[in-house]
Design a protein around this motif. Sequence first.
Motif, PDB file in Angstrom:
ATOM      1  N   ALA A  79       7.327  42.636  24.246  1.00 26.86           N
ATOM      2  CA  ALA A  79       8.782  42.587  24.419  1.00 26.86           C
ATOM      3  C   ALA A  79       9.446  41.990  23.182  1.00 26.86           C
ATOM      4  O   ALA A  79      10.488  42.478  22.711  1.00 26.86           O
ATOM      5  N   LEU A  80       8.843  40.943  22.644  1.00 24.97           N
ATOM      6  CA  LEU A  80       9.385  40.310  21.447  1.00 24.97           C
ATOM      7  C   LEU A  80       9.319  41.261  20.263  1.00 24.97           C
ATOM      8  O   LEU A  80      10.246  41.310  19.431  1.00 24.97           O
ATOM      9  N   SER A  81       8.241  42.046  20.181  1.00 27.15           N
ATOM     10  CA  SER A  81       8.109  43.018  19.095  1.00 27.15           C
ATOM     11  C   SER A  81       9.168  44.105  19.212  1.00 27.15           C
ATOM     12  O   SER A  81       9.797  44.493  18.221  1.00 27.15           O
ATOM     13  N   ALA A  82       9.378  44.616  20.438  1.00 20.15           N
ATOM     14  CA  ALA A  82      10.360  45.682  20.639  1.00 20.15           C
ATOM     15  C   ALA A  82      11.766  45.210  20.299  1.00 20.15           C
ATOM     16  O   ALA A  82      12.547  45.924  19.651  1.00 20.15           O
ATOM     17  N   ALA A  83      12.103  43.978  20.729  1.00 18.49           N
ATOM     18  CA  ALA A  83      13.432  43.444  20.433  1.00 18.49           C
ATOM     19  C   ALA A  83      13.586  43.131  18.958  1.00 18.49           C
ATOM     20  O   ALA A  83      14.677  43.288  18.384  1.00 18.49           O
ATOM     21  N   GLY A  84      12.506  42.698  18.334  1.00 14.13           N
ATOM     22  CA  GLY A  84      12.587  42.272  16.943  1.00 14.13           C
ATOM     23  C   GLY A  84      12.546  43.400  15.937  1.00 14.13           C
ATOM     24  O   GLY A  84      12.961  43.211  14.787  1.00 14.13           O
TER      25      GLY A  84
ATOM     26  N   SER B 242      13.219  37.434  15.074  1.00 11.75           N
ATOM     27  CA  SER B 242      13.927  36.221  15.461  1.00 11.75           C
ATOM     28  C   SER B 242      15.410  36.348  15.135  1.00 11.75           C
ATOM     29  O   SER B 242      15.805  37.106  14.254  1.00 11.75           O
ATOM     30  N   ILE B 243      16.212  35.585  15.865  1.00 13.63           N
ATOM     31  CA  ILE B 243      17.636  35.514  15.557  1.00 13.63           C
ATOM     32  C   ILE B 243      17.849  34.841  14.214  1.00 13.63           C
ATOM     33  O   ILE B 243      18.792  35.154  13.490  1.00 13.63           O
ATOM     34  N   SER B 244      16.953  33.921  13.856  1.00 14.05           N
ATOM     35  CA  SER B 244      17.043  33.308  12.532  1.00 14.05           C
ATOM     36  C   SER B 244      16.874  34.361  11.437  1.00 14.05           C
ATOM     37  O   SER B 244      17.527  34.287  10.387  1.00 14.05           O
TER      38      SER B 244
END
Length: 284
Positions: A158-163, A41-43
Amino acid sequence: MKKSFQVWDIVKEILILTAAIAIITSAVFFFLVPSHTSISSISGLGIILTNFIPLPLSAITMILNVLLLVVGFLTCGREFGAKTVYTTILLPLMLALLEKLFPHFTSLTGSQELDALCYVLVVSVGLCILFNRNASSGGLDIVAMVMNKYLHIELGKALSAAGICIALSAGLVYDSKTVVLSVLGTYFNGIVLDHFIFGQNIKRRVCIITEKEEELRHFILKDLHSGATVYQAYGAFNLQPHREIITIVDKREYQKLMEYINREDPKAFITVYTVSDMRYQPKV
């Protein structure tokens, strides 16, 4: 009358988005911040940046979200952008409110591992609600939806790869245990998110060979209000012809169908397959 329905639809949408953001904000403040992890997350990135930038987490989150919001608006369409403008602004505001209400908050569980686990479970509920409303809480959610749209990668993956890159950034500030928890949390967050999203849409493809074909077909059409396809088939051993009924049902319909078959024709031959995606491609 039609206008009043449109107003109610807008109000209902706002309430749903607000509830989802409240869930996500609570997950960030009560679990992610105390764990010091940077899970998908960005947080999480904001928590790292608070060690270098003299700004509260809510302000850093707002700045990062606005930058990514521009990207989401340009790539994912106006509807996505309009909804996410609201959620992107609301999340830091709710976070700032919690910072004011609980200025000395430490941890609900007293355990870094439990905090990280609780964050993954709680935040996935909120994210699932937003994704199903074609919205996002901003930040990495936007990156994941862009990857899903253009690279056809499942949202969780996708969320895992970005995170994972953000998770590794924890090593700049915290110990190796926190880095490991951040990476593992990011990975499991993707798995749980996919479960919440696709688990709601799972159906069953049921193939049935029965001597009471006509009664079964009538039950599927009239009682289940579902569709079915009938195929002519032949047994491989003696080449005797028989007909196979195939229908796709949800969990509730599947239970009713099995109860009916067990009652009316216990000797029926049945095969069941899990279906998570159904599409109709019209002829052009």
